[in-house]
Write a protein that holds these residues in place. Structure first.
Motif, short mmCIF file in Angstrom:
data_model
loop_
_atom_site.label_atom_id
_atom_site.label_comp_id
_atom_site.label_asym_id
_atom_site.label_seq_id
_atom_site.Cartn_x
_atom_site.Cartn_y
_atom_site.Cartn_z
N VAL A 289 0.87 -1.16 0.00
CA VAL A 289 0.00 0.00 0.00
C VAL A 289 0.91 1.21 0.00
CG1 VAL A 289 -1.83 1.24 1.20
CG2 VAL A 289 -1.72 -1.26 1.36
N ALA A 290 0.72 2.09 -0.96
CA ALA A 290 1.59 3.27 -1.06
C ALA A 290 0.76 4.51 -1.35
CB ALA A 290 2.62 3.06 -2.17
N PRO A 291 1.07 5.60 -0.65
CA PRO A 291 0.38 6.85 -0.96
C PRO A 291 0.82 7.35 -2.33
CG PRO A 291 2.13 7.21 0.65
CD PRO A 291 2.07 5.74 0.40
N GLN A 292 -0.07 8.04 -2.99
CA GLN A 292 0.24 8.67 -4.26
C GLN A 292 -0.61 9.93 -4.36
OE1 GLN A 292 -0.68 5.96 -7.44
NE2 GLN A 292 -2.87 6.19 -7.23
N ALA A 293 -0.32 10.76 -5.32
CA ALA A 293 -1.08 12.00 -5.49
C ALA A 293 -2.57 11.68 -5.62
CB ALA A 293 -0.59 12.75 -6.71
N GLY A 294 -3.37 12.23 -4.76
CA GLY A 294 -4.81 12.04 -4.84
C GLY A 294 -5.32 10.76 -4.21
N GLY A 295 -4.50 10.04 -3.46
CA GLY A 295 -5.01 8.82 -2.82
C GLY A 295 -3.92 7.82 -2.50
#
Length: 154
Positions: A138-144
């Motif tokens: 699970v990795a954060p990314q731009a917009g979610g």
């Protein structure tokens, strides 16, 4: 979504998944299924047309069930708790079936807490996804966030 994420929720597998995340970025499409049922249909077609190992009847039933359960859980959670599904892909790789789900929430999946949980509140799916996958990130990314799961096919 009530409760806090378990400490190991964001990285449930070793750091080797960084490469998996980078590969998955190339495969993700912004036009995806509108429901978990549509996502399951995509995975069913992929496995029945592109993965010849599913000819062994007993094993194929288990592989299909595992793949469809993981797909359903990830997409349903994106729609229900993640602010909507923003990307989806499914591909067969040397490691198994790689499913990539992007959603609009930066919050990681939450494990169900036995004490204080209300019936019907949910929280059972993430532990199932963890058990049925050989890799899970699970990795954060731009917009979610992006969830990459690999379901073993062998």
């Amino acid at each position: 979504m009530a409760g806090k994420a378990a400490p190991d929720t964001y990285r449930t597998r070793p750091a080797r998944d960084v490469g998996l995340l980078r590969e998955a970025e190339k495969a993700t499409t912004r036009e995806g299924p509108k429901s978990a049922a549509e996502a399951r249909d995509i995975v069913t077609r992929l496995l029945t047309t592109d993965f010849c190992e599913l000819s062994a009847e007993g094993r194929s039933d288990v592989v299909m069930a595992d793949a469809l359960l993981v797909t359903s859980e990830l997409v349903t959670n994106a729609l229900r708790h993640g602010g909507g599904l923003t990307g989806f892909s499914a591909r067969i790789t040397d490691d198994g079936l790689r499913i990539v789900v992007d959603d609009a929430s930066s919050r990681p999946p939450v494990l169900r807490r036995e004490s204080g949980a209300v019936a019907g509140e949910g929280g059972y799916g993430w532990p199932l996804v963890q058990r049925l996958t050989s890799r899970l990130s699970v990795a954060p990314q731009a917009g979610g966030k992006r969830i990459v799961a690999v379901v073993p096919l062998f």
